[in-house]
Enzyme design. Structure first.
Site, PDB file in Angstrom:
ATOM      1  N   GLY A   1      46.704  39.669  44.278  1.00 56.06           N
ATOM      2  CA  GLY A   1      46.568  40.912  43.515  1.00 56.06           C
ATOM      3  C   GLY A   1      47.222  42.107  44.181  1.00 56.06           C
TER       4      GLY A   1
ATOM      5  N   GLY B   1      53.203  38.557  45.763  1.00 55.79           N
ATOM      6  CA  GLY B   1      53.563  37.291  45.101  1.00 55.79           C
ATOM      7  C   GLY B   1      52.751  36.118  45.597  1.00 55.79           C
TER       8      GLY B   1
ATOM      9  CG  ASP C   1      45.509  39.986  39.582  1.00 54.35           C
ATOM     10  OD1 ASP C   1      44.710  39.072  39.327  1.00 54.35           O
ATOM     11  OD2 ASP C   1      46.602  39.802  40.123  1.00 54.35           O
TER      12      ASP C   1
HETATM   13  O1  PMV Z   1      49.133  37.633  39.990  1.00 53.25           O
HETATM   14  P1  PMV Z   1      48.223  36.560  40.533  1.00 53.25           P
HETATM   15  O2  PMV Z   1      48.924  35.491  41.241  1.00 53.25           O
HETATM   16  O3  PMV Z   1      47.102  37.146  41.298  1.00 53.25           O
HETATM   17  O4  PMV Z   1      47.564  35.797  39.269  1.00 53.25           O
HETATM   18  C1  PMV Z   1      47.021  36.437  38.175  1.00 53.25           C
HETATM   19  C2  PMV Z   1      46.179  35.505  37.383  1.00 53.25           C
HETATM   20  C3  PMV Z   1      46.811  34.917  36.116  1.00 53.25           C
HETATM   21  O5  PMV Z   1      45.711  34.402  35.366  1.00 53.25           O
HETATM   22  C4  PMV Z   1      47.753  33.764  36.445  1.00 53.25           C
HETATM   23  C5  PMV Z   1      47.572  35.937  35.274  1.00 53.25           C
HETATM   24  C6  PMV Z   1      46.696  36.993  34.632  1.00 53.25           C
HETATM   25  O6  PMV Z   1      47.267  37.979  34.141  1.00 53.25           O
HETATM   26  O7  PMV Z   1      45.470  36.820  34.571  1.00 53.25           O
END
Ligand code: PMV
Length: 327
Positions: free
Chosen positions: A116, A112, A161
């Site tokens: 990733g 969180g 990710d």
């Molecule tokens: O899950 P995180 O916090 O690494 O963020 C992912 C990046 C976002 O652009 C916010 C969501 C996505 O699916 O690309």
């Protein structure tokens, strides 16, 4: 059906990831620049078992997912279980014989936090499942399986990710397209710092969506992030790090205007700049999670210390290597 051969235990890894530019905008089709972050990683260890397939995770101690008819898979393990199930189906389609094994999942990536974590666990699970069957997951299939697992974990995923954590270096990524590898010609410093609070990615993606519904200017801001990503490609490939840092600063302001920064993240990026970073921004979905600073290599330590003094409980200063330096 299980194989009569005696398979060996295998360990596979996947790194964390950092988004340099383009989080949130990438959900709406704009380009993003991201890179694997090997100081933190997830591991999947597949160990031969007597019968069936079980998945165990150190993060959810005691929880087990069994891939068998009628077994209710615990929610936190559903993404990884789906990744393993998809891998086994692909192996079978390619003529392989599924084997029995226990898959142990471990990760030192804070969940969180925009690094990733769930994507890295999914990629490690797919890689370990394939390796345990003496195979390697084809890159496009690996990305597809991990993206499917991400959609279960977050309710939505641009694919950024899983694509980044399965890449070998920085990439330019556009949703639903294969990534383009970017050339790094000169090492640079990165400090990733955790703000100490977390926010679910899906919730932050919904927050941006509501902004877009309410505020027509928010649409233009996402397009600006896309344009910054294109500038970032040029600066990264030409080792124009001071310029790249300024692009990151601009991106942080735009992300703040979309409602995904926090006071703590703002304080941490400000401290990084004051301590000599080229630029700094939040990285990932925001609402908490991590910040990333681009840093002259000789300033790695002072910048990390400044980010921690501004409230980050953890910081990871890293020299990012160029391709020819990699083992
Ligand atoms: O899950 P995180 O916090 O690494 O963020 C992912 C990046 C976002 O652009 C916010 C969501 C996505 O699916 O690309």
């Amino acid at each position: 059906m299980t194989s009569t051969q005696s398979p060996q235990s295998v360990v596979e890894r996947a790194p964390a990831k950092v988004i340099l530019i383009g989080e949130h905008a990438v959900v709406y089709g704009h380009p993003a620049i991201a890179l694997p972050f090997p100081p933190l990683s997830a591991r999947g260890t597949a160990v031969p078992a007597a019968a069936g397939v079980a998945i165990r995770s150190d993060r959810y101690s005691g929880l087990v997912a069994r891939l068998q008819e009628g077994y209710e898979i615990p929610k936190p393990l559903k993404p990884a279980a789906e990744a393993v199930r998809g891998s086994l189906e692909a192996i079978e389609r390619a003529g392989g014989v599924p084997r029995s094994f226990d898959l142990y999942l471990e990760s030192d990536i804070p969940p969180g936090s925009g690094l990733g974590s769930s994507a890295a666990v999914a990629v490690a699970a797919v890689r370990a499942t394939f390796r345990f069957h003496d195979r390697e997951a084809p890159p496009a299939l690996l990305r597809m399986l991990a993206t499917r697992a991400e959609a279960i974990a977050h309710g939505t995923s641009s694919g950024l990710d899983p694509t980044t954590v399965s890449a070998h270096g920085p990439i330019r990524y556009v949703r639903d397209h294969a990534p383009v590898d970017l050339n790094v010609v000169k090492p640079f410093g990165l400090v990733v710092a955790d703000s100490g609070t977390t926010a679910p990615t899906g919730q932050m993606v919904m927050r941006v969506k509501s902004r877009l519904d309410e505020d027509p200017q928010a649409v233009a801001r996402l397009a600006e992030l896309g344009a910054l990503a294109e500038r970032a490609v040029q600066h990264l490939e030409h080792a124009e790090y001071p310029e790249l840092g300024r692009v990151m600063d601009e991106a942080h302001l735009i992300l703040g205007s979309l409602g995904v920064s926090t006071d703590r993240l703002d304080a941490i990026v400000t401290a990084a700049r004051s301590a000599g970073a080229f630029g700094a921004k939040l990285s990932g979905a925001g609402g908490g999670g991590c910040a990333v600073a681009l840093v002259p290599i000789e300033r790695l330590r002072p910048v990390a210390e400044a980010m921690m003094a501004a409230g980050a409980p953890m910081a990871w200063p890293t020299q990012y290597l160029i391709e020819s330096d990699k083992p």
